[in-house]
Scaffold this motif. Structure first.
Motif: not given
Ligand code: SF4
Ligand code: SF4
Length: 418
Positions: A20-25, A33-39, A63-71, A79-81
């Motif tokens: 729910p924190s991921c903007p693209t999700y 298009s969410g963090p779990r799928g990208r990991i 497409q990931c914004l590297d916004c770190r909201a997931c982290e 450490r998703y970033g």
């Molecule tokens: S950094 Fe995380 S929250 Fe932000 S767009 Fe990428 S996967 Fe989503």
């Protein structure tokens, strides 16, 4: 080739709390298009089950914004970033040779403009001329519409680092002001407001020459070697300055500077210096919040809302300090917007690489702002300021966008020349 650290992706327990924190999700509601799928995709590539250059993987890493909201919300501390930045560096290393024109454009834009701030100033003067003569309409005509639409108005004077010193009365310490690259040419007024606010807080400010771009754009573009080259200048300039704290007023830069320790983790000759440096970096809101400013003398009769820059709230975990500072302004009515910590779609050069998703997130942000009824939108990052300004203009909503220190400076009556 640079490799992923398996301990990072293996830490993901697939709980989904980050979704729910991921903007693209939020925009697509699709797992990939969410963090779990990208990991999962990153793990598949690392374990050779998926090709690094498969279209789906390239698309998601872009497409990931590297916004770190997931982290910021992950209970496992993934450490998703670092995962996405390593993936981008891997992609960059395996790219087929670029056509000469594209190679030249990349070398000029990244390696020349951000490495040599004299060139950055020359480019800014050209842009200012284009804006004054309405040549930006021509830019739209030749397909550079997005860049022209977002570009900030270039002011008549810049704020480059030239070894300036601004003394505070009975100074309690000395702050090093990071002037950066784009901030110095397009947002000099924010630097001036920062110096005045630091002075009020009892800190003298030094702006040493020799510092420069923080390297965030290079890291986002998958060029860590170039980012390290830029970082070394800032570390050396700070070490020589004798300042106590390294102050930054652009959230994206602050996040990059605070992560220099990780940038140099593999380089024994710089790791310690980079780590020591990173410990001294503070966002201007952290510094001001820690000092005794007292209530501002001038009331600002307006409804205000705050757009949290991803690289301040998620990457630096600074969220309460800006709000506490805004509460010092008499007369201002503060209204929280929905999803204040969801990315506005700016994210470095995301507008150029992912224009469709950037526009969707921009509209989502503007709608949240409009619902607050605010006439002033406060933020703390140049990218957010440009994205939100362009979005509000397009929507025809009459609110102004200000940096936090600009609004504070106004309330503390600071228009005096430095
Ligand atoms: S950094 Fe995380 S929250 Fe932000 S767009 Fe990428 S996967 Fe989503
Ligand atoms: S919150 Fe963390 S552990 Fe849970 S799915 Fe997201 S990245 Fe994985």
């Amino acid at each position: 080739m640079i490799e992923q650290d398996a301990s990072i992706y293996n830490a993901c327990i697939r709980c989904g709390l980050c979704l729910p924190s991921c903007p693209t999700y939020l925009e697509t509601m699709t797992e990939t298009s969410g963090p779990r799928g990208r990991i999962s995709l990153i793990k598949d590539v690392a374990q050779s089950r998926l090709d690094l250059r498969s279209p789906g993987f390239l698309e998601q890493m872009s497409q990931c914004l590297d916004c770190r909201a997931c982290e910021a919300v992950c209970p496992s501390g993934v450490r998703y970033g670092q995962l996405v930045e390593t993936a981008r560096a891997q992609i960059r290393q395996t790219e087929p040779p670029e056509a000469p024109a594209r190679r030249f454009a990349r070398a000029f834009l990244l390696h020349s403009l951000f490495a040599d701030l004299r060139l950055m100033r020359a480019a800014a003067r050209i842009l200012r001329f284009a804006q004054q003569t309405r040549l930006t309409s021509l830019a739209r005509f030749v397909g550079l519409g997005e860049a022209a639409k977002l570009a900030p108005r270039i002011p008549s004077s810049f704020f480059p680092a030239r070894g300036q010193r601004f003394e505070a009365h009975n100074a309690k310490g000395m702050a090093f002001l990071h002037t950066g690259c784009i901030m110095a040419v397009a947002f000099g007024s924010v630097h001036e407001a920062t110096v005045r606010m630091l002075r009020r807080a009892g800190l003298s400010t030094i702006v040493p020459a020799g510092q420069g771009c923080c390297g965030a754009i290079a890291t986002h573009a998958g060029e860590p070697d170039f980012a390290r080259e830029l970082a070394k200048r800032n570390i050396a300039a700070f070490e020589q300055s004798g300042a106590d704290v390294y102050v930054v007023n652009a959230a994206g830069c602050g996040s990059a500077l605070k992560h220099y320790g990780e940038l140099f983790a593999e380089d024994q000759s710089w790791a310690q210096r980079a780590g020591e440096f990173a410990k001294r970096v503070r966002d201007v809101s952290e510094v001001l919040d820690a000092m005794d400013l007292g209530r501002a003398p001038r009331a600002i009769d307006a409804t205000i809302t705050y757009q949290e820059p991803c690289h301040l709230v998620h990457a630096q975990r600074v969220s309460a300090a800006p709000r506490r500072l805004l509460a010092l302004i008499p007369g201002a009515r503060f209204v929280e917007m929905d999803e204040s910590a969801v990315c506005c779609g700016s994210a470095g050069i995301y507008n150029l690489t992912e224009p469709e998703m950037a526009a969707r997130l921009q509209r989502r942000k503007v709608a949240a702002i409009v619902r607050t009824g605010a006439t002033i939108v406060v933020t703390a990052n140049p990218g957010c300021a440009m994205q939100v300004t362009a979005g509000l203009r397009e929507a025809g909503y009459p609110a102004s966008v200000k940096h936090l220190v600009e609004l504070l400076d106004e309330a503390y009556e600071g228009s005096a020349k430095l």
